[in-house]
Design a protein around this motif. Structure first.
Motif, PDB file in Angstrom:
ATOM      1  N   ASN A  71       1.260 -79.541  11.933  1.00  0.00           N
ATOM      2  CA  ASN A  71       0.273 -80.611  11.817  1.00  0.00           C
ATOM      3  C   ASN A  71       0.006 -80.896  10.338  1.00  0.00           C
ATOM      4  N   VAL A  72       1.061 -81.279   9.642  1.00  0.00           N
ATOM      5  CA  VAL A  72       1.011 -81.471   8.188  1.00  0.00           C
ATOM      6  C   VAL A  72       0.261 -82.759   7.842  1.00  0.00           C
ATOM      7  N   HIS A  73      -0.601 -82.639   6.843  1.00  0.00           N
ATOM      8  CA  HIS A  73      -1.367 -83.758   6.308  1.00  0.00           C
ATOM      9  C   HIS A  73      -1.231 -83.750   4.783  1.00  0.00           C
ATOM     10  N   LEU A  74      -1.598 -84.863   4.179  1.00  0.00           N
ATOM     11  CA  LEU A  74      -1.572 -85.030   2.727  1.00  0.00           C
ATOM     12  C   LEU A  74      -2.905 -85.609   2.291  1.00  0.00           C
ATOM     13  N   GLY A  75      -3.424 -85.127   1.143  1.00  0.00           N
ATOM     14  CA  GLY A  75      -4.671 -85.669   0.622  1.00  0.00           C
ATOM     15  C   GLY A  75      -4.725 -85.588  -0.886  1.00  0.00           C
ATOM     16  N   LEU A  76      -5.693 -86.257  -1.442  1.00  0.00           N
ATOM     17  CA  LEU A  76      -5.952 -86.251  -2.884  1.00  0.00           C
ATOM     18  C   LEU A  76      -6.928 -85.120  -3.185  1.00  0.00           C
ATOM     19  N   GLN A  77      -6.608 -84.308  -4.167  1.00  0.00           N
ATOM     20  CA  GLN A  77      -7.517 -83.221  -4.522  1.00  0.00           C
ATOM     21  C   GLN A  77      -8.528 -83.715  -5.541  1.00  0.00           C
ATOM     22  N   VAL A  78      -9.806 -83.613  -5.175  1.00  0.00           N
ATOM     23  CA  VAL A  78     -10.929 -83.965  -6.046  1.00  0.00           C
ATOM     24  C   VAL A  78     -11.692 -82.675  -6.288  1.00  0.00           C
ATOM     25  N   ARG A  79     -11.670 -82.236  -7.539  1.00  0.00           N
ATOM     26  CA  ARG A  79     -12.160 -80.907  -7.888  1.00  0.00           C
ATOM     27  C   ARG A  79     -11.426 -79.888  -7.022  1.00  0.00           C
ATOM     28  N   ASN A  80     -12.142 -79.142  -6.162  1.00  0.00           N
ATOM     29  CA  ASN A  80     -11.490 -78.139  -5.319  1.00  0.00           C
ATOM     30  C   ASN A  80     -11.331 -78.571  -3.867  1.00  0.00           C
ATOM     31  N   GLU A  81     -11.678 -79.820  -3.580  1.00  0.00           N
ATOM     32  CA  GLU A  81     -11.629 -80.316  -2.209  1.00  0.00           C
ATOM     33  C   GLU A  81     -10.501 -81.331  -2.046  1.00  0.00           C
ATOM     34  N   VAL A  82      -9.837 -81.294  -0.911  1.00  0.00           N
ATOM     35  CA  VAL A  82      -8.801 -82.277  -0.603  1.00  0.00           C
ATOM     36  C   VAL A  82      -9.427 -83.344   0.290  1.00  0.00           C
ATOM     37  N   VAL A  83      -9.403 -84.598  -0.193  1.00  0.00           N
ATOM     38  CA  VAL A  83     -10.090 -85.698   0.488  1.00  0.00           C
ATOM     39  C   VAL A  83      -9.089 -86.759   0.941  1.00  0.00           C
ATOM     40  N   ASP A  84      -9.580 -87.658   1.753  1.00  0.00           N
ATOM     41  CA  ASP A  84      -8.786 -88.803   2.227  1.00  0.00           C
ATOM     42  C   ASP A  84      -7.469 -88.357   2.857  1.00  0.00           C
ATOM     43  N   ARG A  85      -7.514 -87.286   3.616  1.00  0.00           N
ATOM     44  CA  ARG A  85      -6.291 -86.736   4.214  1.00  0.00           C
ATOM     45  C   ARG A  85      -5.710 -87.684   5.260  1.00  0.00           C
ATOM     46  N   VAL A  86      -4.385 -87.754   5.253  1.00  0.00           N
ATOM     47  CA  VAL A  86      -3.655 -88.553   6.237  1.00  0.00           C
ATOM     48  C   VAL A  86      -2.554 -87.692   6.835  1.00  0.00           C
ATOM     49  N   ARG A  87      -2.173 -88.004   8.070  1.00  0.00           N
ATOM     50  CA  ARG A  87      -1.060 -87.296   8.697  1.00  0.00           C
ATOM     51  C   ARG A  87       0.231 -87.606   7.946  1.00  0.00           C
TER      52      ARG A  87
END
Length: 138
Positions: free
Chosen positions: A20-36
């Motif tokens: 169930n791989v997703h991709l997101g933008l890392q902002v500080r230590n959090e990965v946001v705006d994740r998409v499949r």
């Protein structure tokens, strides 16, 4: 400076032991705006501050990582577990120093890249041209 990252050719949701791989933008230590990782295209938008320093332009902001002179953005790959937890397994470093200074005045700078590497895996490691193309919107 507004940056839009446009990723195409995503590798799909299965990789090695991950399903169930997703991709997101890392902002500080959090990965946001994740998409499949099976979408047709992944788009991330963010603002980066340009700061004049004695050594030239520096990049700043919550999405910017690395030391001065070596700044980058992280696109983080992870598996979303059945309980919703995120398990990161690799990252791509989009090198901001590779952006042509002539683009700094553009309303939006676009970074376009294929998100599957030459081996069919999620793109990772340092990403510079020609693997990413930086341009002005339009």
């Amino acid at each position: 400076m507004r940056i839009r990252i446009v990723g195409t050719e995503l590798p799909g949701c299965k990789h090695d032991e991950y399903s169930n791989v997703h991709l997101g933008l890392q902002v500080r230590n959090e990965v946001v705006d994740r998409v499949r990782a099976d979408v047709e295209r992944a788009v991330f938008e963010l603002d980066v501050n340009l700061v004049e320093t004695p050594d030239g332009i520096d990049f700043r902001g919550p999405s910017v990582h690395g030391r001065r002179g070596e700044r980058f953005l992280y696109l983080s790959w992870g598996n979303v577990e059945a309980d919703g937890t995120w398990q990161m397994f690799r990252r791509a470093k989009l090198q901001l120093g590779a952006i042509d200074a002539e683009l700094f005045s553009a309303p939006v700078v676009v970074g376009a890249l294929a998100l599957t590497d030459e081996c069919g895996a999620p793109r990772c490691a340092s990403v510079r041209p020609p693997r990413i193309e930086w341009s002005r919107e339009g």
